[in-house]
Design an enzyme around this catalytic site. Structure first.
Site, PDB file in Angstrom:
ATOM      1  NE  ARG A  57     -23.596  14.033  -1.387  1.00 37.65           N
ATOM      2  CZ  ARG A  57     -24.137  15.175  -1.832  1.00 37.65           C
ATOM      3  NH1 ARG A  57     -23.378  16.190  -2.082  1.00 37.65           N
ATOM      4  NH2 ARG A  57     -25.439  15.286  -1.999  1.00 37.65           N
ATOM      5  CB  THR A  58     -24.436   7.174  -2.428  1.00 37.97           C
ATOM      6  OG1 THR A  58     -24.509   8.015  -1.280  1.00 37.97           O
ATOM      7  CG2 THR A  58     -24.234   5.737  -1.993  1.00 37.97           C
ATOM      8  CE  LYS A  85     -42.742   1.658 -18.992  1.00 40.35           C
ATOM      9  NZ  LYS A  85     -42.008   0.756 -19.886  1.00 40.35           N
ATOM     10  NE  ARG A 107     -29.225   6.623  -1.383  1.00 40.26           N
ATOM     11  CZ  ARG A 107     -28.573   7.755  -1.132  1.00 40.26           C
ATOM     12  NH1 ARG A 107     -29.027   8.899  -1.597  1.00 40.26           N
ATOM     13  NH2 ARG A 107     -27.467   7.754  -0.434  1.00 40.26           N
ATOM     14  CG  HIS A 135     -25.878   5.960   3.678  1.00 38.95           C
ATOM     15  ND1 HIS A 135     -25.136   5.201   2.787  1.00 38.95           N
ATOM     16  CD2 HIS A 135     -26.008   7.182   3.103  1.00 38.95           C
ATOM     17  CE1 HIS A 135     -24.849   5.943   1.727  1.00 38.95           C
ATOM     18  NE2 HIS A 135     -25.360   7.141   1.899  1.00 38.95           N
TER      19      HIS A 135
END
Ligand code: CP
Length: 308
Positions: A57-58, A85, A107, A135
């Site tokens: 969703r975000t 890496k 995020r 959030h």
């Protein structure tokens, strides 16, 4: 319209600032309801979607929001980048800055990662969820949805039920809702309630029934198994029996109470499928409103860059 430098958390964001974002989101929601869902407002702005943890969703709604405002987007995830890496977050961010983005939406699994980035690179940072911290755009879209249904957040009785301890959604909602004058009750197993929660000004319950009795809004949260060291409850079945929202328990809330969930849902655990899909559920409206709120946030963070 005042501009913002970053959006890292709702703690410390004023009532006026929240109201400004929600009012602007209402204007932008109208754009998504037109046949041509695009305005030229942020043409020339570049938004990086930097997602080190999974998201549906975000990430998608930030991308849609940026595109509806005509901003350019660059999107990458941990598995598709050189982070896999061994490149550090700071080195990755510095390389991104060499491409001159204006806004970075991050995020990350670590609480505080967005603050670190905000101190380290000269771009506007939006927290799209950092560990168990906050959030903020989820809190804003939840408040937007509540306001659409209830008119005002002032004195609204909001019950937040589930894994409060590991939930950044709970933290942002608590901060935002208290700022806006709502009354917040939280409930969950004692193992999922952080210590000293009542000091924030919320009422704390270790049973679901008293928390949702007479509530205007019932917000259910997923158990954040990915953030738990040990099992904090016996089984999903036991959790559903003691803390799940079903039609009988929803009957304790006000007759016009709405049901919310930030997603992803675990149907049959924290919420029964019939309640998730019932007429009082606004779960998909939350997703729709996420686009409008994120358009407002991107606008407030970057529109000033286009002036002059
Ligand atoms: N609500 C929420 O943050 O959902 P995603 O993890 O899918 O972005």
């Amino acid at each position: 319209m005042p501009s913002m430098n970053h959006l890292l958390e709702l703690e410390g964001v004023s009532r006026e600032q929240v109201a400004t974002i929600l009012d602007l989101a209402r204007e932008f929601k109208a754009v998504s309801q037109r046949r041509i869902k695009k305005v030229p407002t942020l043409r020339g702005i570049t938004v990086v979607l930097f997602f080190i943890e999974p998201s549906t969703r975000t990430r998608l709604s930030f991308e849609v929001a940026a595109k509806r405002l005509s901003a350019d987007t660059l999107s990458f995830t941990a598995s598709s980048s050189s982070l896999s890496k061994g490149e550090t977050l700071l080195d990755t961010a510095r390389n991104l800055m060499a491409m001159k983005p204006d806004v970075v939406v991050l995020r990350h699994f670590a609480s505080g990662a967005c603050h670190f980035l905000a101190r380290s690179i000269p771009a506007a940072i939006v927290n799209a969820g950092d560990g168990a911290h906050e959030h903020p755009t989820q809190g804003l879209l939840d408040m937007f949805t509540m306001r659409e249904h209830k008119g005002s957040l002032d004195k609204l009785e909001v019950a937040v039920v589930g894994d409060i301890r590991h939930s950044r959604v709970a933290r942002s909602n608590i901060q935002g809702l208290l700022t806006m004058g709502a009354r917040v009750r939280v409930a969950g197993p004692r193992t999922m309630l952080p210590p000293m929660l009542d000091r924030l000004g919320v009422r704390v319950f270790d049973r679901i029934e008293p928390a949702i009795e007479g509530a205007d809004v019932v917000m259910m949260l997923r158990i954040q198994k990915e953030r738990m060291g040990n099992d904090l409850f016996p089984s999903d079945r036991e959790y559903a029996r003691v803390f799940g929202l079903d039609a009988t328990r929803l009957g304790l809330a006000k007759p016009d109470a709405i049901v919310m969930h930030p997603g992803p849902m675990n149907r049959g655990v924290e919420i029964t499928p019939d309640v998730a899909d019932c007429g009082r559920s606004v779960i998909l409206e939350q997703v729709e409103n996420g686009v409008a709120v994120r358009m407002a946030v991107l606008y407030l963070l970057s529109a000033h860059l286009l002036e002059g």
